[in-house]
Design a protein around this motif. Structure first.
Motif, PDB file in Angstrom:
ATOM      1  N   PHE A 108      42.797  42.091  52.847  1.00  0.00           N
ATOM      2  CA  PHE A 108      42.818  42.856  54.083  1.00  0.00           C
ATOM      3  C   PHE A 108      41.472  43.502  54.339  1.00  0.00           C
ATOM      4  O   PHE A 108      40.729  43.790  53.406  1.00  0.00           O
ATOM      5  N   LYS A 109      41.217  43.752  55.598  1.00  0.00           N
ATOM      6  CA  LYS A 109      40.090  44.572  56.013  1.00  0.00           C
ATOM      7  C   LYS A 109      40.623  45.616  56.974  1.00  0.00           C
ATOM      8  O   LYS A 109      41.413  45.304  57.859  1.00  0.00           O
ATOM      9  N   ILE A 110      40.195  46.836  56.779  1.00  0.00           N
ATOM     10  CA  ILE A 110      40.499  47.896  57.723  1.00  0.00           C
ATOM     11  C   ILE A 110      39.221  48.104  58.522  1.00  0.00           C
ATOM     12  O   ILE A 110      38.158  48.331  57.953  1.00  0.00           O
ATOM     13  N   THR A 111      39.350  47.993  59.850  1.00  0.00           N
ATOM     14  CA  THR A 111      38.159  48.060  60.692  1.00  0.00           C
ATOM     15  C   THR A 111      38.309  49.130  61.764  1.00  0.00           C
ATOM     16  O   THR A 111      39.417  49.491  62.167  1.00  0.00           O
ATOM     17  N   LYS A 112      37.155  49.598  62.212  1.00  0.00           N
ATOM     18  CA  LYS A 112      37.092  50.531  63.328  1.00  0.00           C
ATOM     19  C   LYS A 112      35.905  50.109  64.172  1.00  0.00           C
ATOM     20  O   LYS A 112      34.771  50.075  63.676  1.00  0.00           O
ATOM     21  N   GLY A 113      36.165  49.750  65.411  1.00  0.00           N
ATOM     22  CA  GLY A 113      35.094  49.319  66.295  1.00  0.00           C
ATOM     23  C   GLY A 113      34.341  48.111  65.767  1.00  0.00           C
ATOM     24  O   GLY A 113      33.129  48.003  65.947  1.00  0.00           O
ATOM     25  N   GLY A 114      35.043  47.219  65.077  1.00  0.00           N
ATOM     26  CA  GLY A 114      34.423  46.015  64.549  1.00  0.00           C
ATOM     27  C   GLY A 114      33.724  46.197  63.205  1.00  0.00           C
ATOM     28  O   GLY A 114      33.270  45.227  62.604  1.00  0.00           O
ATOM     29  N   THR A 116      33.819  47.184  59.199  1.00  0.00           N
ATOM     30  CA  THR A 116      34.745  47.279  58.071  1.00  0.00           C
ATOM     31  C   THR A 116      34.541  48.620  57.379  1.00  0.00           C
ATOM     32  O   THR A 116      33.440  48.938  56.946  1.00  0.00           O
ATOM     33  N   ILE A 117      35.626  49.394  57.276  1.00  0.00           N
ATOM     34  CA  ILE A 117      35.542  50.678  56.580  1.00  0.00           C
ATOM     35  C   ILE A 117      36.210  50.615  55.206  1.00  0.00           C
ATOM     36  O   ILE A 117      35.983  51.469  54.370  1.00  0.00           O
ATOM     37  N   CYS A 118      37.015  49.565  55.008  1.00  0.00           N
ATOM     38  CA  CYS A 118      37.700  49.402  53.730  1.00  0.00           C
ATOM     39  C   CYS A 118      38.104  47.940  53.585  1.00  0.00           C
ATOM     40  O   CYS A 118      38.581  47.333  54.534  1.00  0.00           O
ATOM     41  N   SER A 119      37.890  47.380  52.406  1.00  0.00           N
ATOM     42  CA  SER A 119      38.364  46.026  52.146  1.00  0.00           C
ATOM     43  C   SER A 119      39.293  46.062  50.940  1.00  0.00           C
ATOM     44  O   SER A 119      39.099  46.842  50.008  1.00  0.00           O
ATOM     45  N   VAL A 120      40.305  45.217  50.999  1.00  0.00           N
ATOM     46  CA  VAL A 120      41.347  45.203  49.974  1.00  0.00           C
ATOM     47  C   VAL A 120      41.542  43.770  49.508  1.00  0.00           C
ATOM     48  O   VAL A 120      41.726  42.870  50.318  1.00  0.00           O
ATOM     49  N   SER A 121      41.512  43.575  48.200  1.00  0.00           N
ATOM     50  CA  SER A 121      41.759  42.255  47.614  1.00  0.00           C
ATOM     51  C   SER A 121      42.866  42.385  46.590  1.00  0.00           C
ATOM     52  O   SER A 121      42.807  43.230  45.705  1.00  0.00           O
ATOM     53  N   LYS A 122      43.865  41.544  46.727  1.00  0.00           N
ATOM     54  CA  LYS A 122      44.971  41.553  45.774  1.00  0.00           C
ATOM     55  C   LYS A 122      44.686  40.541  44.684  1.00  0.00           C
ATOM     56  O   LYS A 122      44.306  39.408  44.949  1.00  0.00           O
ATOM     57  N   ASN A 123      44.852  40.976  43.443  1.00  0.00           N
ATOM     58  CA  ASN A 123      44.732  40.079  42.293  1.00  0.00           C
ATOM     59  C   ASN A 123      46.106  39.531  41.984  1.00  0.00           C
ATOM     60  O   ASN A 123      47.054  40.285  41.796  1.00  0.00           O
ATOM     61  N   PHE A 124      46.238  38.232  41.954  1.00  0.00           N
ATOM     62  CA  PHE A 124      47.537  37.599  41.764  1.00  0.00           C
ATOM     63  C   PHE A 124      48.087  37.899  40.374  1.00  0.00           C
ATOM     64  O   PHE A 124      47.400  37.775  39.366  1.00  0.00           O
ATOM     65  N   ILE A 135      35.812  51.157  49.585  1.00  0.00           N
ATOM     66  CA  ILE A 135      35.817  52.079  50.718  1.00  0.00           C
ATOM     67  C   ILE A 135      34.382  52.393  51.098  1.00  0.00           C
ATOM     68  O   ILE A 135      33.575  52.792  50.246  1.00  0.00           O
ATOM     69  N   ALA A 136      34.067  52.245  52.380  1.00  0.00           N
ATOM     70  CA  ALA A 136      32.707  52.514  52.875  1.00  0.00           C
ATOM     71  C   ALA A 136      32.370  53.998  52.741  1.00  0.00           C
ATOM     72  O   ALA A 136      33.254  54.864  52.732  1.00  0.00           O
ATOM     73  N   ASP A 137      31.086  54.282  52.639  1.00  0.00           N
ATOM     74  CA  ASP A 137      30.611  55.666  52.586  1.00  0.00           C
ATOM     75  C   ASP A 137      31.039  56.419  53.835  1.00  0.00           C
ATOM     76  O   ASP A 137      31.060  55.864  54.940  1.00  0.00           O
ATOM     77  N   GLY A 138      31.392  57.685  53.661  1.00  0.00           N
ATOM     78  CA  GLY A 138      31.767  58.528  54.791  1.00  0.00           C
ATOM     79  C   GLY A 138      33.225  58.449  55.185  1.00  0.00           C
ATOM     80  O   GLY A 138      33.652  59.148  56.095  1.00  0.00           O
ATOM     81  N   ILE A 139      34.007  57.598  54.518  1.00  0.00           N
ATOM     82  CA  ILE A 139      35.437  57.454  54.824  1.00  0.00           C
ATOM     83  C   ILE A 139      36.241  58.261  53.808  1.00  0.00           C
ATOM     84  O   ILE A 139      35.983  58.210  52.612  1.00  0.00           O
ATOM     85  N   ASP A 140      37.223  59.003  54.288  1.00  0.00           N
ATOM     86  CA  ASP A 140      38.090  59.797  53.420  1.00  0.00           C
ATOM     87  C   ASP A 140      38.864  58.849  52.502  1.00  0.00           C
ATOM     88  O   ASP A 140      39.661  58.036  52.963  1.00  0.00           O
ATOM     89  N   GLU A 141      38.634  58.959  51.203  1.00  0.00           N
ATOM     90  CA  GLU A 141      39.253  58.019  50.259  1.00  0.00           C
ATOM     91  C   GLU A 141      40.759  58.169  50.191  1.00  0.00           C
ATOM     92  O   GLU A 141      41.467  57.179  50.050  1.00  0.00           O
ATOM     93  N   VAL A 142      41.280  59.369  50.304  1.00  0.00           N
ATOM     94  CA  VAL A 142      42.733  59.575  50.270  1.00  0.00           C
ATOM     95  C   VAL A 142      43.369  58.913  51.490  1.00  0.00           C
ATOM     96  O   VAL A 142      44.404  58.245  51.374  1.00  0.00           O
TER      97      VAL A 142
END
Length: 163
Positions: A108-114, A116-124, A135-142
């Motif tokens: 998954f990618k979480i995006t804002k205005g195109g 990416t603010i967070c990317s998620v990879s699932k390990n099988f 998590i990109a810099d400046g984004i609330d980690e919680v």
């Protein structure tokens, strides 16, 4: 940029997760509240302080969850009708975001205005879910980690109609 790893605990009542930082130390832990109407999760800092909680909104055609921090709603996430890819809308006090992912809910990618603010990879893994979150810099980690927990809950809904 911050990196976290979410590992689902196995052999527990309800969903439980440990969230590790880059040094593989427990940073947060997540516990599903049992015997509630709809899914509810609480996220705790390693010191034991609750940092956020999640509540499923009931009686919705498509899954919808609220993310609370400091006892107020900071985001609502809901699934959009889509036949090929999982698509979500996040309305939050930080602005509107989108979550896009593959059909099997593994990346998954979480995006804002195109952006990416967070990317998620699932390990099988056959027995438990394991995710790597960047998590990109400046984004609330919680906030970002709460969204990932919601996404996992949506994809593992017992009705199996959310995939």
């Amino acid at each position: 940029m911050k990196k976290f790893y979410i590992n689902q605990r196995i052999f527990t009542f309800g969903d439980k997760y440990d969230i590790y930082d880059e040094q593989k130390n427990v940073a947060y832990y997540v516990s599903e509240r049992l015997f509630t109407f709809g899914k509810q999760f609480e996220v705790y800092h390693k010191t034991g302080r609750r940092v956020c909680y999640i509540k499923q909104k009931l009686f919705k055609f498509l899954p919808k969850y609220d993310l609370y921090m400091n006892d107020s709603i900071v985001a609502t996430i809901h699934k959009k009708l889509s036949f090929i890819f999982s698509r979500y809308i996040i309305e939050s006090r930080y602005g509107d975001f989108e979550i896009e992912g593959d059909f099997f809910a593994w990346n998954f990618k979480i995006t804002k205005g195109g952006k990416t603010i967070c990317s998620v990879s699932k390990n099988f893994n056959f027995f438990k879910d394991k995710y790597e979150i960047i998590i990109a810099d400046g984004i609330d980690e919680v906030f970002a980690l709460g969204l990932v927990i919601i996404l996992d809950a949506i994809h593992h809904d017992g009705s199996n109609n959310n995939k």
